[in-house]
Design an enzyme around this catalytic site. Structure first.
Site, PDB file in Angstrom:
ATOM      1  N   ALA A 153       0.936  -1.185  -0.066  1.00 46.66           N
ATOM      2  CA  ALA A 153       0.066   0.105   0.276  1.00 46.66           C
ATOM      3  C   ALA A 153       0.859   1.395   0.021  1.00 46.66           C
ATOM      4  O   ALA A 153       1.926   1.361  -0.738  1.00 46.66           O
ATOM      5  CB  ALA A 153      -0.931  -0.141   1.163  1.00 46.66           C
ATOM      6  N   CYS A 154       0.521   2.077   0.766  1.00 47.87           N
ATOM      7  CA  CYS A 154       1.112   3.271   0.876  1.00 47.87           C
ATOM      8  C   CYS A 154       2.673   3.366   1.196  1.00 47.87           C
ATOM      9  O   CYS A 154       3.389   4.481   1.091  1.00 47.87           O
ATOM     10  CB  CYS A 154       0.453   4.619   1.500  1.00 47.87           C
ATOM     11  N   SER A 155       2.979   2.340   1.981  1.00 44.62           N
ATOM     12  CA  SER A 155       4.358   2.166   2.260  1.00 44.62           C
ATOM     13  C   SER A 155       5.144   1.675   1.304  1.00 44.62           C
ATOM     14  O   SER A 155       6.488   1.089   1.600  1.00 44.62           O
ATOM     15  CB  SER A 155       4.582   1.302   3.544  1.00 44.62           C
TER      16      SER A 155
END
Length: 370
Positions: A153-155
């Protein structure tokens, strides 16, 4: 063990933008259309009327002023409210690969792609399950070695950097491209007032190389750290690009879903502690940091984390935000901030890249200008 350096970055920015005012006008027209179509059910109390949005609400809630998108017309069509990205034949390059190749060539800055051993495509959503987008990027660029996809995801960007850096440290490769093509407009529910303004599209690339006899300015990768903790408060149950091709039923849970209040409450302390522990273990003090390049999801979140990490309000430029222009671009956000706000750093200056999001996940990279 070998040392690792970031030697190049690239940012592909779509040509189309949507301002808050444009987005609000389309959303409010959609709300009026929805309310008219469901007037009887709303009057009977069987469903709620859809409220209007406003530019003031968006800025106050997020700090976002505009966003770049791959298709503006579809998003701003009150009867549609999501992008139209025509399905491509199997022998044509994918949209994600095209975006990533542009950013990767910027990061290479004239270097021979054949010298790159690994392409890692790290993103929140992938255009297909297989073959890997990264292998397609490898073929289009002409890199050597191997390639694979990653989704945290966003990481994804910071997890990708740690993965590539670990391979370089261990000696299995000498260089890698970590690319983050994010078509966030495709999985966003543009018809939901609480989240319709959050995301934009972009692609970033980071070139990592073995830190030996490098002649040009670069950033030494001093340390990396990643962590995860399961949460279902940010999720996408299915979908992504299929609806943009008009090939999927329209179901709310197939788009981006978030319990924003819980995310704020749970993610902020998690990320702040992660960064503090990483710095402490590496002997890095707050005063040692010239810059924080944080995940670009929400200005209030970044201001809170910056204050926690530094022990004071960040000075102008210490914790740069780019979300006012790009909105939330998932894994790419912290890399955009890094790429656009690092040239003024001088030898010995230290900084920290951090991304965080669904999972929950958080990754941090401590770098030093050389």
């Amino acid at each position: 063990m070998h040392s690792v350096a970031i030697t190049g970055t690239g940012v592909f920015t779509p040509s189309q933008t949507i301002t808050n005012d444009e987005l609000v006008a389309a959303f409010n027209a959609h709300a009026d259309l929805f309310n008219a179509q469901n007037a009887e059910a709303i009057a009977a109390g069987e469903m709620d009327a859809k409220p209007h949005s406003s530019s003031e609400f968006i800025v106050a809630a997020s700090g976002i002023e505009q966003r770049y998108v791959m298709d503006k017309a579809g998003v701003l069509d009150p009867a549609r409210m999501f992008p139209h990205l025509p399905a491509r034949p199997d022998d044509a390059p994918s949209v994600m690969a095209e975006m990533a190749v542009d950013a990767a060539r910027q990061a290479l800055n004239g270097k021979d792609p054949a010298t790159v051993d690994l392409v890692l495509c790290a993103a929140s959503n992938h255009e297909r399950a297989y073959p890997a987008i990264a292998v397609e990027i490898q073929q289009l660029l002409g890199t050597s070695g191997f390639a694979f996809d990653m989704n945290v995801a966003c990481s994804s960007a910071t997890f990708g950097i740690q993965t590539a850096a670990d391979m370089i440290r261990a000696g299995s490769i000498t260089s890698a491209l970590v690319v983050c093509p994010e078509i966030c407009s495709a999985h966003l529910e543009w018809r939901d007032r609480d989240c319709h303004f959050i995301f934009g599209d972009v692609a970033t690339a980071v070139l990592l190389e073995r830190d030996e006899n490098l002649q040009t300015p670069h950033f030494k990768v001093k340390s990396t750290r990643c962590a995860t903790q399961f949460s279902n408060n940010i999720r996408n149950n299915n979908g992504f690009l299929r609806r943009t091709h008009d090939q999927m039923e329209d179901r709310r849970d197939m788009q981006f879903m978030q319990n924003g209040r819980k995310v704020f409450k749970e993610v902020l302390p998690l990320v702040s502690k992660h960064i503090a522990d990483h710095m402490a273990d590496e002997g890095v003090q707050a005063a040692d940091l010239k810059r924080l390049w944080l995940h670009q999801a929400n200005k209030t979140m970044n201001d809170y984390i910056g204050k926690k990490v530094l022990g004071r309000d960040p000075e102008p430029g210490e914790q740069p935000n780019i979300l006012q222009d790009y909105a939330n671009t998932s894994s790419a956000g912290s890399i955009i901030a890094f790429a656009k706000h690092c040239d003024d750093m001088t030898t010995g200056d230290m900084g920290l890249i951090c991304s965080f999001g669904a999972g929950y996940s958080v990754g941090s990279v401590i770098v030093e200008r050389a």
